[in-house]
Enzyme design. Structure first.
Site, PDB file in Angstrom:
ATOM      1  CG  ASP A 142      -2.004  -0.930   1.048  1.00  0.00           C
ATOM      2  OD1 ASP A 142      -2.269  -1.529   0.032  1.00  0.00           O
ATOM      3  OD2 ASP A 142      -2.587  -1.554   2.241  1.00  0.00           O
ATOM      4  CB  THR A 143      -0.018   4.592  -1.082  1.00  0.00           C
ATOM      5  OG1 THR A 143      -0.373   4.585  -2.441  1.00  0.00           O
ATOM      6  CG2 THR A 143       1.076   5.964  -1.264  1.00  0.00           C
TER       7      THR A 143
END
Length: 305
Positions: A142-143
């Site tokens: 995930d970012t």
């Protein structure tokens, strides 16, 4: 357009950011665009070069909230270059693949034309070191999650890893800071996870049309407000850890999408600290482990080494 030399649209670069705290839009642009002057930041807004969740936003005091996507269109003549080490550290590299420690707040791969992401940064790194290859995504984080990632240098190596990921991976572990004190020292959770049109994953103990997910966790440290836990993924589903921790009533710190109300870390409290896998070409067993983020450790009175 800017009050300066005209630049063709093809040369205008779009950088994408994911907000992880609440602040004014002008302050957000100043923070993310390191080295830009206040006047140039205002120029980006006034000339409709900033979008929030896909819509142009010109108001300096517009409130940016966590998980909003901000796109900034940049003129390369006026924006400073960034160093690679802001976004990743190289843990291992050979002619077939590269293993990195990804920083939080940067995409694993692009979500739109010109977005800032590790794949593009690695391509630039390969070009700067005169390597005749490009980066190919093997798996994602995930970012707002930091940690160990693998990218292949060819489609062949990428496909070998992707098609046999679970056979190649020997160990994959995360560390997380969650809200509250865990009631047990160890736990196991499994459920069915299904994506929704709002891009939020929902969980169910019964088959909800999604994918089965399984997670083990161990308590490392805790205090009255937080717990530091190690997690092992038995499956690798989208947002798996985040959803499972919310379902236990202990959301990951900074994870506003999945129940957190705390921003003590200034980031998402999740880091992929260990990855062990079989090299797809040499068949050597490789193991990588990174330190827990300092911000995680500092929340506890007696830090773990």
């Amino acid at each position: 357009m800017f009050n300066g030399p005209r630049v063709p649209r093809s040369q205008m670069k779009v950088t994408t950011f994911l907000a992880n705290e609440e602040m004014g839009l002008l302050d957000f642009v100043l923070k993310k665009m390191d080295g830009i002057s206040r006047n140039k930041a205002k120029g980006l807004l006034s000339h409709e070069l900033v979008k929030v969740d896909g819509r142009v936003e010109k108001q300096y005091n517009f409130t940016v909230k966590p998980d909003m996507v901000i796109e900034v269109t940049k003129n390369p003549r006026f924006m400073p270059m960034r160093n690679f080490d802001q976004f990743f550290a190289i843990l291992y590299e050979d002619e077939h693949l590269i293993v990195i420690d990804k920083a939080d707040g940067v995409l694993s791969m692009g979500v739109g034309r010109g977005s800032l992401n590790i794949k593009i940064l690695l391509d630039q790194y390969f070009a700067s070191t005169k390597q005749h290859c490009t980066a190919h995504v093997v798996h994602r984080l995930d970012t707002r999650t930091s940690g160990v990632m693998v990218y292949a240098k060819s489609v062949e190596v990428q496909q070998t890893l992707v098609n046999n990921w679970h056979a190649h991976v020997r160990d994959r572990r995360y560390v997380a800071v969650v809200e509250g004190t865990m009631e047990e020292d160890h736990g196991h959770i499994e459920s069915w996870l299904r994506d929704t049109p709002t891009r939020k994953v929902i969980t169910s103990p019964f088959n909800n049309g999604g994918k089965w997910a399984s997670t083990d966790w161990w308590l490392l440290d805790s205090n009255d407000d937080f717990s530091l836990i190690e997690l092992h993924l038995n499956t690798g589903r989208k947002n798996q850890i985040r959803v499972h921790m919310e379902s236990l009533g202990h959301p990951i710190v900074g994870d506003y999408k999945y129940g957190s109300t705390d921003n003590s870390l200034g980031r998402l409290g999740l880091h992929a600290f260990r990855l062990a896998f079989i090299h797809p070409v040499t068949h050597e067993e490789l193991e990588f482990e990174t330190p827990f983020p300092t911000a995680f450790i500092n929340l506890f009175p007696e830090p773990i080494v």
